[in-house]
Write a protein that holds these residues in place. Structure first.
Motif, mmCIF file in Angstrom:
data_model
loop_
_atom_site.group_PDB
_atom_site.id
_atom_site.type_symbol
_atom_site.label_atom_id
_atom_site.label_comp_id
_atom_site.label_asym_id
_atom_site.label_seq_id
_atom_site.Cartn_x
_atom_site.Cartn_y
_atom_site.Cartn_z
ATOM 1 N N LYS A 192 0.838 -1.207 0.000
ATOM 2 C CA LYS A 192 0.000 0.000 0.000
ATOM 3 C C LYS A 192 0.872 1.255 0.000
ATOM 4 C CE LYS A 192 -3.738 2.212 2.531
ATOM 5 N NZ LYS A 192 -4.617 2.152 3.705
ATOM 6 N N ALA A 193 1.900 1.255 0.829
ATOM 7 C CA ALA A 193 2.804 2.404 0.886
ATOM 8 C C ALA A 193 3.526 2.596 -0.445
ATOM 9 C CB ALA A 193 3.812 2.228 2.016
ATOM 10 N N LEU A 194 3.923 1.502 -1.070
ATOM 11 C CA LEU A 194 4.590 1.577 -2.365
ATOM 12 C C LEU A 194 3.640 2.123 -3.426
ATOM 13 C CD1 LEU A 194 7.165 0.993 -3.947
ATOM 14 C CD2 LEU A 194 6.293 -1.312 -4.345
ATOM 15 N N GLY A 195 2.393 1.696 -3.389
ATOM 16 C CA GLY A 195 1.396 2.201 -4.323
ATOM 17 C C GLY A 195 1.150 3.690 -4.154
ATOM 18 N N LYS A 196 1.070 4.136 -2.907
ATOM 19 C CA LYS A 196 0.890 5.575 -2.638
ATOM 20 C C LYS A 196 2.086 6.371 -3.125
ATOM 21 C CE LYS A 196 -2.185 5.975 1.316
ATOM 22 N NZ LYS A 196 -2.294 6.398 2.720
ATOM 23 N N ALA A 197 3.281 5.854 -2.876
ATOM 24 C CA ALA A 197 4.496 6.553 -3.306
ATOM 25 C C ALA A 197 4.541 6.660 -4.822
ATOM 26 C CB ALA A 197 5.727 5.823 -2.784
ATOM 27 N N GLN A 198 4.149 5.592 -5.510
ATOM 28 C CA GLN A 198 4.138 5.605 -6.967
ATOM 29 C C GLN A 198 3.123 6.621 -7.479
ATOM 30 O OE1 GLN A 198 3.050 1.876 -8.764
ATOM 31 N NE2 GLN A 198 3.810 2.474 -10.758
ATOM 32 N N TYR A 199 1.949 6.687 -6.854
ATOM 33 C CA TYR A 199 0.917 7.650 -7.248
ATOM 34 C C TYR A 199 1.419 9.084 -7.049
ATOM 35 C CZ TYR A 199 -3.287 10.506 -6.951
ATOM 36 O OH TYR A 199 -4.210 11.490 -7.113
ATOM 37 N N GLU A 200 2.027 9.355 -5.911
ATOM 38 C CA GLU A 200 2.536 10.701 -5.629
ATOM 39 C C GLU A 200 3.647 11.084 -6.598
ATOM 40 O OE1 GLU A 200 1.423 13.043 -3.534
ATOM 41 O OE2 GLU A 200 -0.210 11.694 -2.988
ATOM 42 N N TYR A 201 4.497 10.127 -6.937
ATOM 43 C CA TYR A 201 5.572 10.386 -7.897
ATOM 44 C C TYR A 201 4.992 10.778 -9.254
ATOM 45 C CZ TYR A 201 9.329 9.508 -11.204
ATOM 46 O OH TYR A 201 10.230 9.624 -12.213
ATOM 47 N N LYS A 202 4.009 10.014 -9.726
ATOM 48 C CA LYS A 202 3.397 10.306 -11.023
ATOM 49 C C LYS A 202 2.712 11.670 -11.002
ATOM 50 C CE LYS A 202 2.577 5.646 -12.748
ATOM 51 N NZ LYS A 202 1.557 4.655 -13.148
ATOM 52 N N LYS A 203 2.031 11.968 -9.903
ATOM 53 C CA LYS A 203 1.333 13.247 -9.783
ATOM 54 C C LYS A 203 2.327 14.404 -9.813
ATOM 55 C CE LYS A 203 -0.832 14.692 -5.967
ATOM 56 N NZ LYS A 203 -1.782 14.729 -4.843
ATOM 57 N N ALA A 204 3.419 14.273 -9.084
ATOM 58 C CA ALA A 204 4.436 15.331 -9.056
ATOM 59 C C ALA A 204 5.108 15.475 -10.418
ATOM 60 C CB ALA A 204 5.478 15.022 -7.979
ATOM 61 N N LYS A 205 5.360 14.357 -11.086
ATOM 62 C CA LYS A 205 5.984 14.389 -12.409
ATOM 63 C C LYS A 205 5.086 15.116 -13.407
ATOM 64 C CE LYS A 205 7.351 11.303 -16.104
ATOM 65 N NZ LYS A 205 7.259 9.932 -16.594
ATOM 66 N N GLU A 206 3.796 14.806 -13.392
ATOM 67 C CA GLU A 206 2.858 15.467 -14.298
ATOM 68 C C GLU A 206 2.775 16.962 -14.007
ATOM 69 O OE1 GLU A 206 -0.798 13.313 -13.839
ATOM 70 O OE2 GLU A 206 -0.049 11.570 -14.954
ATOM 71 N N MET A 207 2.789 17.321 -12.722
ATOM 72 C CA MET A 207 2.732 18.729 -12.339
ATOM 73 C C MET A 207 3.976 19.476 -12.845
ATOM 74 S SD MET A 207 2.161 20.423 -8.581
ATOM 75 C CE MET A 207 3.810 20.063 -8.006
ATOM 76 N N LEU A 208 5.145 18.869 -12.680
ATOM 77 C CA LEU A 208 6.375 19.492 -13.157
ATOM 78 C C LEU A 208 6.398 19.624 -14.670
ATOM 79 C CD1 LEU A 208 9.059 17.879 -10.837
ATOM 80 C CD2 LEU A 208 8.360 20.272 -10.893
ATOM 81 N N GLU A 209 5.906 18.607 -15.364
ATOM 82 C CA GLU A 209 5.851 18.677 -16.824
ATOM 83 C C GLU A 209 4.922 19.804 -17.272
ATOM 84 O OE1 GLU A 209 4.673 14.700 -17.863
ATOM 85 O OE2 GLU A 209 6.758 14.022 -18.022
#
Length: 70
Positions: A29-46
């Motif tokens: 669950k923690a890994l899934g949340k971390a992956q979601y947050e990473y993708k969200k931050a990456k999209e925001m930066l892009e």
């Protein structure tokens, strides 16, 4: 370099021994949340980078138009 069935099985056994059966769902669950947050931050930066690039290009175009008028 890809992992074979034997390597994956060995990794799973080591994870099970180290963390136990009860902690694995929590870790997943923690890994899934971390992956979601990473993708969200990456999209925001892009998006921010694209917006910045567009604004710089627009400013450069205005500057070119200004210099052509003179």
């Amino acid at each position: 370099m890809s992992l074979g069935l034997t390597e994956i099985a060995l990794i799973l056994v080591v994870v099970l021994v180290l963390f136990g059966g009860k902690r694995i769902p929590e870790l997943a669950k923690a890994l899934g949340k971390a992956q979601y947050e990473y993708k969200k931050a990456k999209e925001m930066l892009e998006t921010e980078a694209k917006d910045f690039k567009d604004s710089v290009e627009k400013a450069a175009q205005k500057e070119d138009e200004k210099s052509e008028k003179k």
